[in-house]
Design an enzyme around this catalytic site. Structure first.
Site, PDB file in Angstrom:
ATOM      1  N   PRO A   1       0.822  -1.219   0.000  1.00  0.00           N
ATOM      2  CA  PRO A   1       0.000   0.000   0.000  1.00  0.00           C
ATOM      3  C   PRO A   1       0.853   1.264   0.000  1.00  0.00           C
ATOM      4  O   PRO A   1       1.981   1.248   0.495  1.00  0.00           O
ATOM      5  CB  PRO A   1      -0.804  -0.118   1.305  1.00  0.00           C
ATOM      6  CG  PRO A   1      -0.109  -1.121   2.140  1.00  0.00           C
ATOM      7  CD  PRO A   1       0.714  -1.990   1.234  1.00  0.00           C
ATOM      8  N   ASP A   2       0.314   2.335  -0.588  1.00  0.00           N
ATOM      9  CA  ASP A   2       1.014   3.620  -0.486  1.00  0.00           C
ATOM     10  C   ASP A   2       0.665   4.261   0.855  1.00  0.00           C
ATOM     11  O   ASP A   2       0.076   3.610   1.732  1.00  0.00           O
ATOM     12  CB  ASP A   2       0.713   4.525  -1.696  1.00  0.00           C
ATOM     13  CG  ASP A   2      -0.763   4.890  -1.806  1.00  0.00           C
ATOM     14  OD1 ASP A   2      -1.522   4.677  -0.845  1.00  0.00           O
ATOM     15  OD2 ASP A   2      -1.159   5.419  -2.867  1.00  0.00           O
ATOM     16  N   PHE A   3       1.024   5.528   1.052  1.00  0.00           N
ATOM     17  CA  PHE A   3       0.694   6.201   2.309  1.00  0.00           C
ATOM     18  C   PHE A   3      -0.702   6.808   2.284  1.00  0.00           C
ATOM     19  O   PHE A   3      -1.486   6.632   3.196  1.00  0.00           O
ATOM     20  CB  PHE A   3       1.675   7.351   2.563  1.00  0.00           C
ATOM     21  CG  PHE A   3       2.934   6.959   3.285  1.00  0.00           C
ATOM     22  CD1 PHE A   3       3.112   5.692   3.794  1.00  0.00           C
ATOM     23  CD2 PHE A   3       3.951   7.888   3.469  1.00  0.00           C
ATOM     24  CE1 PHE A   3       4.269   5.341   4.461  1.00  0.00           C
ATOM     25  CE2 PHE A   3       5.122   7.556   4.138  1.00  0.00           C
ATOM     26  CZ  PHE A   3       5.277   6.282   4.633  1.00  0.00           C
ATOM     27  N   ARG A   4      -0.944   7.574   1.211  1.00  0.00           N
ATOM     28  CA  ARG A   4      -2.044   8.535   1.303  1.00  0.00           C
ATOM     29  C   ARG A   4      -3.294   8.202   0.509  1.00  0.00           C
ATOM     30  O   ARG A   4      -4.256   8.960   0.585  1.00  0.00           O
ATOM     31  CB  ARG A   4      -1.522   9.929   0.900  1.00  0.00           C
ATOM     32  CG  ARG A   4      -0.492  10.449   1.881  1.00  0.00           C
ATOM     33  CD  ARG A   4       0.103  11.795   1.500  1.00  0.00           C
ATOM     34  NE  ARG A   4       1.118  12.190   2.463  1.00  0.00           N
ATOM     35  CZ  ARG A   4       2.370  11.730   2.463  1.00  0.00           C
ATOM     36  NH1 ARG A   4       2.765  10.868   1.550  1.00  0.00           N
ATOM     37  NH2 ARG A   4       3.231  12.127   3.379  1.00  0.00           N
TER      38      ARG A   4
ATOM     39  N   ASN B   1      10.912   5.094  -2.358  1.00  0.00           N
ATOM     40  CA  ASN B   1      10.456   3.802  -1.830  1.00  0.00           C
ATOM     41  C   ASN B   1      11.563   3.070  -1.086  1.00  0.00           C
ATOM     42  O   ASN B   1      12.755   3.249  -1.358  1.00  0.00           O
ATOM     43  CB  ASN B   1       9.903   2.941  -2.960  1.00  0.00           C
ATOM     44  CG  ASN B   1       8.638   3.548  -3.537  1.00  0.00           C
ATOM     45  OD1 ASN B   1       8.051   4.426  -2.909  1.00  0.00           O
ATOM     46  ND2 ASN B   1       8.246   3.120  -4.704  1.00  0.00           N
TER      47      ASN B   1
ATOM     48  N   ASP C   1      11.158  -0.365  -0.605  1.00  0.00           N
ATOM     49  CA  ASP C   1      10.823  -1.781  -0.792  1.00  0.00           C
ATOM     50  C   ASP C   1      11.854  -2.561  -1.587  1.00  0.00           C
ATOM     51  O   ASP C   1      11.737  -3.782  -1.737  1.00  0.00           O
ATOM     52  CB  ASP C   1       9.434  -1.910  -1.443  1.00  0.00           C
ATOM     53  CG  ASP C   1       9.318  -1.108  -2.744  1.00  0.00           C
ATOM     54  OD1 ASP C   1      10.331  -0.986  -3.468  1.00  0.00           O
ATOM     55  OD2 ASP C   1       8.224  -0.613  -3.040  1.00  0.00           O
TER      56      ASP C   1
ATOM     57  N   HIS D   1      15.107   7.857   0.507  1.00  0.00           N
ATOM     58  CA  HIS D   1      14.644   7.666   1.886  1.00  0.00           C
ATOM     59  C   HIS D   1      15.292   6.434   2.524  1.00  0.00           C
ATOM     60  O   HIS D   1      14.726   5.823   3.426  1.00  0.00           O
ATOM     61  CB  HIS D   1      13.112   7.595   1.925  1.00  0.00           C
ATOM     62  CG  HIS D   1      12.483   8.919   1.567  1.00  0.00           C
ATOM     63  ND1 HIS D   1      11.152   9.082   1.302  1.00  0.00           N
ATOM     64  CD2 HIS D   1      13.033  10.160   1.434  1.00  0.00           C
ATOM     65  CE1 HIS D   1      10.897  10.362   1.014  1.00  0.00           C
ATOM     66  NE2 HIS D   1      12.029  11.033   1.083  1.00  0.00           N
TER      67      HIS D   1
END
Ligand code: CNA
Length: 291
Positions: free
Chosen positions: A52-55, A128, A130, A147
């Site tokens: 899932p993304d954040f927003r 990302n 991941d 990040h």
């Protein structure tokens, strides 16, 4: 103009013959941009892998953290909160740690890797964590993990480096036991965190070096699957020169920046269409990414 092209803002000087996916493909093939394509990615590039993304309302991580009873959704990536209540982040890390859940690269990741194989990619800057760009075959020197990543880990009290594998095992085990994260904390004299960037932490030096070196050369900027709301990453499009063609591929528009071409909708679908106009389907299939 194809139906997938929801909005186009084109400036007069744009060298696009037709301002749509097909025109973009023609421009990539005909222009001398070669190694001068910069791609920026966010969580939307990985949602079709099942992460899932954040927003995104409903499905985004921030709408699904109730079980942790956090003061704010962002607390899960805050150092202050991690110091006070590390359980929440460690539990989430079990879902996010690359390789543990078997997430596979998406068509979009494979396309970025193909851009490199075709000699067109200058750099991919990703927000990302991941690891799917690398899994898709993108060499680490073409990637700026803005990040951070789970590849390395540090004790946040002493600053001592800790083998990431030790932390990975501890995250898998949980809090208790001789291999758990509480024991790891005692062993290293403080909580151990993967070197992903929490709110308020500095970004890796490579972000600043490549921001300086790459953007002045960039002729095509492709921004994929990000709301562009986390700074300083979100400021990157502003670094591109005026002559650079700026393309957005995202489910929703990004309000803070005016792109020359906005392809709204699912990024894998737009990428598939682009690959077909580029005539690169065979190579994508070899990478395991297109039908
Ligand atoms: P965000 O703010 O959640 O935005 C994601 C954007 O992608 C939104 O605009 C969505 O509409 C869009 N989107 C979602 N799915 C698709 C799709 N299939 N096709 C096209 N667009 C889509 O996330 P950002 O990346 O902008 O925010 C940066 C944060 C998210 C970074 O700090 C990351 O570490 C963090 N994050 C990373 C992951 C990951 O590593 N996969 C997952 C969740 C969050």
């Amino acid at each position: 103009m194809g139906p997938s092209l929801a909005r186009v803002l084109a400036q007069d000087f744009l060298p696009l013959k037709s301002r749509c996916v097909k025109g973009l493909a023609e421009w990539i093939l005909s222009s001398p941009c070669r190694r001068n394509i910069v791609v920026l990615t966010g969580a939307g590039a990985s949602t079709s892998a099942g992460i899932p993304d954040f927003r995104s309302p409903g499905t985004g991580l921030y709408d699904n953290l109730q079980k942790y009873d956090l003061p704010t959704p962002q607390s899960i990536f805050s150092l202050d909160y991690f110091r006070k209540a590390p359980e929440a982040f460690y539990e989430l890390a079990r879902d996010l740690w690359p390789g543990l859940q078997g997430y596979k690269p998406t068509l979009t990741h494979r396309f970025i890797s193909l851009l490199d194989k075709k000699g067109r990619l200058l750099r991919c800057f990703t927000q990302n964590i991941d690891g799917l760009e690398r899994l898709a075959g993108l060499p680490s020197e073409r990637l700026v993990a803005a990040h951070g990543s789970f590849d390395t880990a540090t004790c946040i009290r002493t600053g001592r480096r800790v083998p990431a594998e030790e932390l990975r095992q501890a995250v898998l085990v949980g809090k208790e036991g001789p291999q758990g994260w509480q024991a790891l904390r005692e062993k290293y004299g403080g909580l151990v965190k993967p070197d992903i960037v929490f709110f308020g932490e500095d970004l890796p030096a490579a972000f600043f070096t490549h921001r300086r070196q790459d953007f002045s050369k960039c002729q095509l900027l492709v921004v994929i699957g990000t709301s562009l709301s986390v700074y300083p990453f979100a400021s990157l499009p502003h670094e591109a020169p005026g002559s650079c063609l700026k393309v957005l591929i995202n489910r929703e528009d990004v309000l803070d920046f005016s792109f020359d071409v906005s392809l709204l909708g699912d990024c894998d679908e737009h990428v598939q269409e682009l690959v077909s106009h580029l005539g690169w389907q065979e190579e994508m299939s070899e990478l395991g990414g297109a039908d």
